[in-house]
Design an enzyme around this catalytic site. Structure first.
Site, mmCIF file in Angstrom:
data_model
loop_
_atom_site.group_PDB
_atom_site.id
_atom_site.type_symbol
_atom_site.label_atom_id
_atom_site.label_comp_id
_atom_site.label_asym_id
_atom_site.label_seq_id
_atom_site.Cartn_x
_atom_site.Cartn_y
_atom_site.Cartn_z
ATOM 1 N N ALA A 133 0.828 -1.207 0.000
ATOM 2 C CA ALA A 133 0.000 0.000 0.000
ATOM 3 C C ALA A 133 0.864 1.260 0.000
ATOM 4 O O ALA A 133 1.851 1.358 0.741
ATOM 5 C CB ALA A 133 -0.918 -0.001 1.221
ATOM 6 N N TYR A 197 7.696 11.947 -0.918
ATOM 7 C CA TYR A 197 7.462 10.561 -1.338
ATOM 8 C C TYR A 197 8.777 9.771 -1.299
ATOM 9 O O TYR A 197 8.829 8.655 -0.765
ATOM 10 C CB TYR A 197 6.870 10.542 -2.747
ATOM 11 N N ALA A 199 11.416 10.397 0.429
ATOM 12 C CA ALA A 199 11.852 10.230 1.821
ATOM 13 C C ALA A 199 11.115 9.083 2.499
ATOM 14 O O ALA A 199 11.702 8.321 3.277
ATOM 15 C CB ALA A 199 11.626 11.534 2.588
ATOM 16 N N SER A 200 9.818 8.934 2.198
ATOM 17 C CA SER A 200 9.041 7.848 2.794
ATOM 18 C C SER A 200 9.553 6.491 2.326
ATOM 19 O O SER A 200 9.604 5.529 3.101
ATOM 20 C CB SER A 200 7.551 7.998 2.455
#
Length: 339
Positions: A133, A197, A199-200
Site C-alpha cells: 500500500a 514521497y 523520503a518515505s
C-alpha cells in the site's frame, strides 16, 4: 579521544581497501554460484498464505494474481470493498485455492492488527506479508504552505508497512516466512518534485535493511523497487498539497516525463520470482540500477540531469502554456496538486 579518531582516519581506509581486495573475488564467485542455485531451488508457494496490502489495484492487484498462479492462498487488504472482491474472484480463477478480502486502512494501527488477526484466524497461519500500500505526492518543496499536509503520505507509505509487520511478525518467525516491501527507486534517486514521497520510501528501505540484521535467517526480507509501472499512481492519482487525494494527468506527465511505463503484470512476475528465490533486493526494470551506479560515481552530473528533466523543462513548459494564442502572457494559476 581525538587522537584515537585521527589514528582511525589514517588506518581504517587502507585496511578496508586491502580487505575488499582480498574478499571481493571469492564473494562475487559465491554470489554468482548462489544465483544459479536459487533458480533451481525456488520456493513452492502451493498452499502458502500471503497477505497483500493495497491489493485493490495496480501492483498490489497483479501481485495477487501472480501469487494465485503459483497456488498461494490470499488475504487481500485495501479500503475499497467492491474492487477487492473483484480482485479476489479473479485470483480464484487464476488458481488460488482460497482468497479472502478485508477492508482496512494501513495507516491505522488497529486496522492492521485486525486484518492480520482475521487472516490468521481464517487460514491458521501466515507465510508472506506483502507491504504494498502506498500513495505518491508531487510538488516542489518551496511551494508548500503547510508541510504537515504530507503527514498522511508518511502514515501510509511508512507506518502502513511497519504496523502490519509488527503484528504479523510472530507468525512469520514461526513459519520462517517472508516480508516483501514495495519501495521505489525514488528512495535512492533524486526526485525533485517527489521529495516527501522519496523520503518515505528511503525510510522503508533503511527500516527493513535494519530488520534484516535483527531477524537474521528467521524471516527473509525482499525489498522491491519498481520503476514507473501501470497503476493508479501512473495515471495521476496523488496526494495534493492540501492533503486530498486527486487525479491530475498533467502532474502525472510532469513526474514520469520521458520514461516508459512498464506493464504491472510483468513487473509483478519479476517481483514474485525474486521473492521465491529469496533475493534481498529486486529492481524492475533493472536499468534503474545503472542510474544508481551513475549517482554513486558521477553525482554532480546526475543531479544536473535530473534538475534539467524534472525542474527546468517542466517549468518552461508551464510558462509556454501560460501564453495564449495572441502571444499575451497570462498569469499562471497554480493548482497546488501533487502526483
Amino acid at each position: 579521544m581525538e587522537l584515537i579518531h585521527l589514528v582511525m582516519d589514517l588506518v581504517v581506509p587502507p585496511v578496508l581497501l586491502i580487505f575488499l581486495l582480498v574478499i571481493l573475488p571469492p564473494y562475487l564467485l559465491y554470489k554468482f554460484v548462489n544465483s544459479i542455485i536459487k533458480r533451481f531451488t525456488m520456493e513452492d508457494l502451493t498452499g502458502k498464505v500471503v497477505l497483500i496490502t493495497g491489493a485493490s489495484s495496480g501492483i498490489g492487484e497483479h501481485l495477487a494474481y501472480e501469487y494465485a498462479k503459483k497456488g498461494a492462498r490470499l488475504a487481500l487488504v485495501a479500503r475499497r470493498e467492491k474492487k477487492l472482491q473483484e480482485v479476489a474472484e479473479k485470483a480464484l480463477k487464476f488458481g488460488s485455492p482460497d482468497a479472502i478480502f478485508i477492508c482496512g486502512d494501513v495507516s491505522k494501527s488497529n486496522d492492521c492488527k485486525r486484518f492480520v488477526e482475521e487472516t490468521v484466524n481464517h487460514f491458521g497461519r501466515l507465510d508472506h506479508l506483502v507491504n504494498n500500500a502506498g500513495i505518491i505526492s508531487a510538488f516542489y518543496f518551496e511551494e508548500t504552505k503547510d508541510i504537515s499536509s504530507s503527514i498522511p503520505l508518511m502514515d501510509v507509505n511508512f507506518w502502513g508497512s511497519v504496523y502490519p509487520t509488527q503484528f504479523a511478525l510472530p507468525q512469520l518467525k514461526k513459519n520462517k516466512g517472508k516480508i516483501v516491501v514495495v519501495a521505489s527507486p525514488a528512495g535512492w534517486l533524486y526526485g525533485p518534485d517527489t521529495s516527501i514521497y522519496g523520503a518515505s520510501k528511503a525510510a522503508l528501505v533503511n527500516f527493513y535493511d535494519t530488520l534484516r540484521v535483527e531477524f537474521g535467517s528467521s524471516v527473509t526480507i525482499t525489498i522491491a523497487s519498481p520503476g514507473f509501472t501501470e497503476s493508479e499512481m501512473a495515471q495521476g492519482k496523488h496526494l495534493t498539497l492540501e492533503g486530498k487525494v486527486e487525479v491530475d494527468k498533467e502532474k502525472r506527465d510532469a513526474v514520469i516525463g520521458i520514461f516508459p511505463v512498464k506493464s504491472a503484470e510483468e513487473c509483478c512476475k519479476t517481483i514474485v520470482n525474486a521473492v521465491c528465490r529469496g533475493d534481498r533486493y529486486v529492481t524492475d526494470p533493472s536499468w534503474f540500477t545503472s542510474v544508481y551506479m551513475c549517482k554513486f560515481f558521477i553525482p554532480e552530473i546526475v543531479e544536473w540531469f535530473f534538475r534539467l528533466l524534472f525542474v527546468t523543462i517542466p517549468q518552461n513548459a508551464l510558462k509556454n502554456a501560460a501564453v495564449n494564442t495572441n502571444g499575451i502572457k497570462e498569469p499562471l494559476l497554480t493548482t497546488d496538486k501533487q502526483n
